[in-house]
Design an enzyme around this catalytic site. Structure first.
Site, short mmCIF file in Angstrom:
data_model
loop_
_atom_site.label_atom_id
_atom_site.label_comp_id
_atom_site.label_asym_id
_atom_site.label_seq_id
_atom_site.Cartn_x
_atom_site.Cartn_y
_atom_site.Cartn_z
N ARG A 104 0.87 -1.19 0.00
CA ARG A 104 0.00 0.00 0.00
C ARG A 104 0.90 1.22 0.00
NH1 ARG A 104 -5.24 1.53 3.62
NH2 ARG A 104 -6.12 0.14 2.07
N HIS A 131 -7.59 0.70 -6.19
CA HIS A 131 -7.77 -0.13 -5.00
C HIS A 131 -8.53 -1.40 -5.43
CE1 HIS A 131 -7.90 -1.23 -0.93
NE2 HIS A 131 -8.69 -0.31 -0.42
N GLN A 134 -10.41 -3.83 -2.97
CA GLN A 134 -11.65 -3.25 -2.44
C GLN A 134 -12.81 -3.46 -3.41
OE1 GLN A 134 -12.17 -1.55 0.62
NE2 GLN A 134 -14.26 -1.96 -0.01
N ASP A 218 -17.24 7.67 -0.87
CA ASP A 218 -15.98 7.44 -0.16
C ASP A 218 -15.61 8.79 0.46
OD1 ASP A 218 -13.51 6.48 0.71
OD2 ASP A 218 -12.60 6.41 -1.30
N CYS A 255 -16.32 2.07 1.23
CA CYS A 255 -15.19 1.17 1.53
C CYS A 255 -14.69 1.33 2.96
CB CYS A 255 -14.06 1.39 0.54
SG CYS A 255 -13.32 3.04 0.64
N ARG A 283 -13.92 -8.18 2.55
CA ARG A 283 -12.50 -8.01 2.23
C ARG A 283 -11.73 -9.29 2.59
NH1 ARG A 283 -10.05 -3.06 1.87
NH2 ARG A 283 -8.33 -4.35 1.12
N1 CP Z 1 -11.20 0.10 2.83
C1 CP Z 1 -9.91 0.02 3.23
O1 CP Z 1 -8.99 -0.24 2.44
O2 CP Z 1 -9.74 0.21 4.57
P1 CP Z 1 -8.34 0.40 5.30
O3 CP Z 1 -7.76 1.71 4.84
O4 CP Z 1 -8.70 0.43 6.76
O5 CP Z 1 -7.45 -0.73 4.95
N1 NVA Z 2 -9.93 6.85 -1.10
C1 NVA Z 2 -9.51 6.45 0.22
C2 NVA Z 2 -9.73 4.98 0.39
C3 NVA Z 2 -9.33 4.45 1.75
C4 NVA Z 2 -9.52 2.97 1.86
C5 NVA Z 2 -8.06 6.82 0.43
O1 NVA Z 2 -7.25 6.63 -0.48
O2 NVA Z 2 -7.73 7.32 1.51
#
Ligand code: CP
Ligand code: NVA
Length: 311
Positions: A104, A131, A134, A218, A255, A283
């Protein structure tokens, strides 16, 4: 190694049939959640984080452990990658120690570079561009709640961020209609969708919500964009009034993490239409199926044979 390495980085470069097989496997694994098959026995996953996470970390760690594997978690700053070591050397060393890597990080190109030098699967656990894990869990949730996703109208409200972009990539794979309601000044070029007539984009939230099967939003401020103004997003808040424009059976998805009262109100989150916790749980099941797909033909793991050790 003769097999192609099965990375999971860009949903648009994975065949629709493969994505559908992964989802079938996810549903199956959910049914068997109390008797998880030990299909990843002895395998290890390196988990690299350069951003916060709750669901992604939990789901990958638990998925690996329940299927018999194990994990090592590192933040980029703790690694030499955060210093002067090259992405290439990092990829080659990781490939000698573990069987797959989940990462990530903001920079999508870095993930692709890591994969290009790696002889093990690399899984995108969120970049600024996408993502994919997700969206797989989201499609699984829609299938559970509405029977199938094909032909359904999904409506997205707010930022054109990593999650929205992945819904765009997944639309032709799964055959859903996608209506994006995004503030005018944040809209990408409409040319992006010219070959995808099932995707429409505009700035009218009410129009996007009309007759939708799924209402999705989101955070307005993704990780790394702190300090951004939220004024422009106010007309895109998901409220009971917006939900009322959708079909009577419409579900609400997010998400998570949620900024309650910003992109969605508590009134919406407190109705049965909100499926956010099932979406979060999924997930785990999807992660298991993605790991199984990535590791199935990797050819990197040789189970030790106790009889050889004794003999
Ligand atoms: N939706 C998601 O990816 O959550 P986190 O940022 O908590 O991993
Ligand atoms: N769009 C958000 C998703 C988090 C899971 C971010 O990138 O922070």
């Amino acid at each position: 190694m003769t097999n192609t390495i099965r990375h999971f980085i860009n949903i648009n470069s994975i065949p629709a049939e493969t994505l559908q097989d992964i989802l079938k496997h996810s549903h199956q694994l959910k049914k068997n959640k109390f008797t998880p098959p030990q299909i990843l026995e002895g395998l290890s996953l390196a988990m690299i984080f350069d951003k916060r996470s709750t669901r992604t970390r939990l789901s990958f760690e638990i998925a690996m452990k329940q299927l018999g594997g194990h994990t090592i978690v590192m933040t980029k700053d703790e690694m030499q990658l955060g210093g002067s070591e090259s992405v290439e050397d990092t990829a080659k060393v990781l490939s000698r120690f573990v069987d797959a890597v989940m990462i990530r990080i903001s920079d999508h190109k870095l993930v692709e570079e890591l994969a290009s030098h790696s002889s093990i699967p690399i899984i995108n656990a969120l970049t600024n561009d996408s993502h994919p894990c997700q969206i797989m869990a989201d499609i699984m949730t829609i299938e559970e709640k509405l029977g199938s996703v094909e032909g359904k109208k999904l409506a997205w409200f707010g930022d054109y961020n990593n999650v929205a972009k992945t819904f765009v990539q997944a639309a032709p794979k799964f055959g859903y209609e996608l209506s994006l309601a995004i503030p005018q000044d944040l809209q990408p070029s409409a040319d992006l969708f010219k070959n995808n007539p099932q995707i429409t984009m505009g700035s009218d939230a009410q129009l996007a919500a009309k007759d939708a099967d799924v209402i999705i939003t989101d955070t307005w401020v993704s990780m790394g964009q702190e300090g951004k103004s939220i004024e422009t997003f106010l007309p895109y808040r998901v409220t009971p009034e917006l939900m009322a424009l959708a079909k009577p059976h419409a579900i609400f998805m997010h998400c998570m993490p949620i900024h309650r009262g910003e992109e969605v109100t508590d009134e919406v989150l407190n109705t049965p239409a909100s499926v956010i916790y099932d979406e979060a749980e999924n997930r785990l099941h999807v992660q298991k199926a993605i790991l199984a797909y990535c590791l199935e033909n990797s050819g990197v793991h040789i189970h030790s044979n106790p009889s050889i050790l004794i003999g």
